[in-house]
Design a protein around this motif. Structure first.
Motif, PDB file in Angstrom:
ATOM      1  N   GLY A  45       0.948  -1.333   0.216  1.00 45.79           N
ATOM      2  CA  GLY A  45      -0.148   0.711   0.416  1.00 45.79           C
ATOM      3  C   GLY A  45       0.797   1.035  -0.278  1.00 45.79           C
ATOM      4  N   LEU A  48       2.440   1.711  -3.320  1.00 44.87           N
ATOM      5  CA  LEU A  48       1.046   1.929  -4.599  1.00 44.87           C
ATOM      6  C   LEU A  48       0.941   3.276  -4.220  1.00 44.87           C
ATOM      7  N   PHE A  49       0.867   4.156  -3.493  1.00 45.54           N
ATOM      8  CA  PHE A  49       0.332   4.631  -2.653  1.00 45.54           C
ATOM      9  C   PHE A  49       1.622   6.295  -3.408  1.00 45.54           C
ATOM     10  N   TYR A  52       1.236   5.804  -7.207  1.00 47.44           N
ATOM     11  CA  TYR A  52       0.065   6.619  -7.645  1.00 47.44           C
ATOM     12  C   TYR A  52      -0.181   8.422  -7.205  1.00 47.44           C
ATOM     13  N   THR A 123      -4.862   3.323  -4.452  1.00 47.51           N
ATOM     14  CA  THR A 123      -4.772   2.617  -3.676  1.00 47.51           C
ATOM     15  C   THR A 123      -5.725   1.358  -2.876  1.00 47.51           C
ATOM     16  N   ASP A 166      -7.135   8.278 -11.076  1.00 42.12           N
ATOM     17  CA  ASP A 166      -6.372   8.225 -10.477  1.00 42.12           C
ATOM     18  C   ASP A 166      -6.256   9.781 -10.310  1.00 42.12           C
TER      19      ASP A 166
END
Length: 553
Positions: A45, A48-49, A52, A123, A166
């Motif tokens: 997480g 990915l955060f 993104y 995410t 996004d």
């Protein structure tokens, strides 16, 4: 005597290798695995955060994002029902607006906060889609499902794909509560506990109050699937009809949960309105006439956009990435075909996911929604990713029994190479320059000239307000009438007893989100300005009176 025999060692109640000790060891091992899984998801997480967030920053924020931030700011400052606010056609009130308010509580009212919220939402969607894809599997199958689901969702198409998946609030955020519902239903083996339909109804109500698209991708699919399962079970069973109906109580209760959610959402929305809460702008919705359906062909390319596979107007690396992502589209189509062919052989959740995808795309292509951007079908990405991973691994197990080990390894290697290509493409996307928010130069100029409250077009209004931290406030007027633009705005902004607006900003930049020069209407309603300034593409007209008193009703 009652003591131990000479030379014998005392034994514990659970000796090594005993069932009790094995169970305790298994519980400890299971606990370690659960903590390891939680740690893995948390680490994923965070990564990915970060990715993104950087990807979101490649797309410029505008007044849509700014108005959502202003709503969250009002929510944070005690206006819990958002009185005076006119939303868009979707409120996102109980879902993403509290998220924005929470982030603003420690990040403040800044445009960057919208990027943070967008990255956080995608995410969460990514991780929940992977969890749903892995549900009920373990070992190698769980790994393959993870790779399929993650691969499909990994790299949104640069530009419009980033906007749809996004950037700021949108239907992609609605997939979060829906994925939670599908995960709940998948973890409970029917007939499950009686509390499951109740929880389902509550969660569906929560999502429906936030976003009416839940009718199409949540309530409609679950209700239709539950009805089909009840009918099939009734005619496949034997015995008295009352017994056959009773045997279908779980599916009946899920169908009842969808009906209850519709009623509860109606009650909640009317209660919010009666208490003086926000107003939602209702847009017209209709089927496209048969003779005009050819005009909706372009909407098909928008469906490809959300999967990263729209190749129109692209060249070079971007074209190669689009063709590479076409594999994701084919994989989801393959999964849909398998569900259609063996509908009653797959699980309840697989059925719901497939029906939701088909309904969302069909209504997008066959209604006036086709004129809207690709965010209208954003939900099909996490749904398609989870469905493909779940359905195709079952097929892979069946095929694996009759194929050679070499063929299976070749297929696995091809999948890894494809995922590597997606990862490389995502890396190339996040290496692109950061796009600054719209109208960044205007706020400081106005502040330097002591102009702090004024009027302009929609796209030149709230973006300046938020970017300046509220030190300069610009409110939107409609271009062809000069009336208040009550789209994601608050009526109190136009109250002449509360505010003093003494300038209007014109924007000569070409494009739908920029150009705003209704000079004739400005002269008609506001007369000649006392002063005129030019700064970049902006013309600033200044009066020595409060213009809000002259805004036509």
């Amino acid at each position: 005597m009652g003591g131990p025999r000479t030379g014998a060692e005392p034994q514990s109640p659970a000796r090594a290798g005993s069932p009790a000790e094995s169970a305790e060891s298994g519980r400890a091992l299971g606990g370690r695995r659960r903590w390891a899984a939680i740690a893995t998801y948390l680490l994923a997480g965070v990564i990915l955060f970060t990715v993104y967030l950087r990807l979101s920053e490649t797309y410029a924020l505008n007044s849509d994002s700014a108005n959502i931030l202003l709503m969250g700011w009002d929510l944070l400052h005690g206006h819990l029902l958002l009185p005076g606010w006119y939303m868009s056609d979707v409120s996102f009130y109980p879902t993403e607006l509290p998220q924005y308010a929470l982030l603003e509580s420690f990040l403040g009212l800044h445009m960057q906060t919208a990027h943070v919220a967008a990255a956080m939402t995608y995410t969460l969607t990514f991780l929940l889609a992977v969890v749903l894809a892995r549900s009920g599997s373990s070992g190698r199958v769980a790994l393959i499902r993870t790779l399929i689901a993650a691969g499909i969702m990994l790299a949104p198409q640069f530009g419009l794909g980033v906007f749809a998946l996004d950037l700021s609030v949108g239907h992609i955020g609605t997939s979060v509560p829906l994925l939670l519902i599908w995960l709940l239903l998948d973890r409970v083996s029917p007939p499950g506990p009686a509390l499951v339909p109740v929880v389902t109804a509550v969660l569906l109500t929560w999502a429906l109050v936030a976003d009416p698209i839940v009718y199409v991708v949540g309530i409609g699919p679950l209700g239709a699937v539950a009805a089909a399962r009840v009918v099939r079970g009734f005619f496949a069973d034997t015995g008295h009809w009352t017994d056959r109906i009773a045997a279908q109580w779980y599916d009946l209760s899920l169908g009842a949960a969808t009906v209850a959610a519709v009623g509860l959402a109606w009650v909640v929305n009317n209660l919010l309105s009666a208490l003086g809460g926000f107003t939602v702008n209702r847009l017209p919705f209709h089927l496209t006439p048969w003779h005009d359906l050819h005009n909706s062909a372009s909407a098909g390319w928008k469906v490809l956009e959300v999967f990263g596979a729209s190749y129109t107007g692209l060249s070079g690396i971007w074209l190669a990435l689009a063709f590479l992502h076409m594999v994701s589209v084919l994989v989801v189509l393959w999964a849909l075909a398998r569900v259609a062919r063996r509908f009653f052989s797959v699980s309840l959740v697989d059925q719901v996911l497939a029906v939701a995808i088909v309904l969302n795309v069909a209504l997008y292509l066959l209604t006036n929604a086709a004129d809207e951007a690709a965010h209208e079908v954003a939900v099909i990405v996490p749904f398609g990713a989870a469905l493909a991973a779940r359905v195709l691994t079952r097929r892979a197990r069946a095929v694996g029994a009759v194929t050679s080990r070499r063929v299976r390894l070749a297929g696995f290697a091809a999948g890894i190479l494809l995922l590597a290509g997606y990862t490389a493409g995502l890396g190339y996307e996040i290496s692109q320059p950061t796009a600054p928010p719209a109208n960044t130069s205007l706020g400081p100029w106005l502040l330097d000239h002591h102009l702090t409250y004024g009027l302009s077009g929609y796209w030149t209004s709230s973006s300046v307000t938020v970017e300046s931290g509220g030190r300069v406030e610009i409110r939107a007027l409609m271009q062809y009438t000069m009336k208040r633009d009550l789209w994601m705005s608050n009526v109190s902004w136009y109250n002449p007893t509360l505010h003093y607006a003494d300038f209007i900003v014109l924007d000569s930049t070409p494009g739908f989100m920029n150009h705003w020069e209704p000079r004739a209407l400005i002269r008609k309603y506001f007369g000649r300005p006392a002063r005129t300034y030019q700064t970049g593409p902006y013309t600033v007209l200044v009066w020595n009176r409060n213009l809000l008193s002259s805004v036509p009703r």
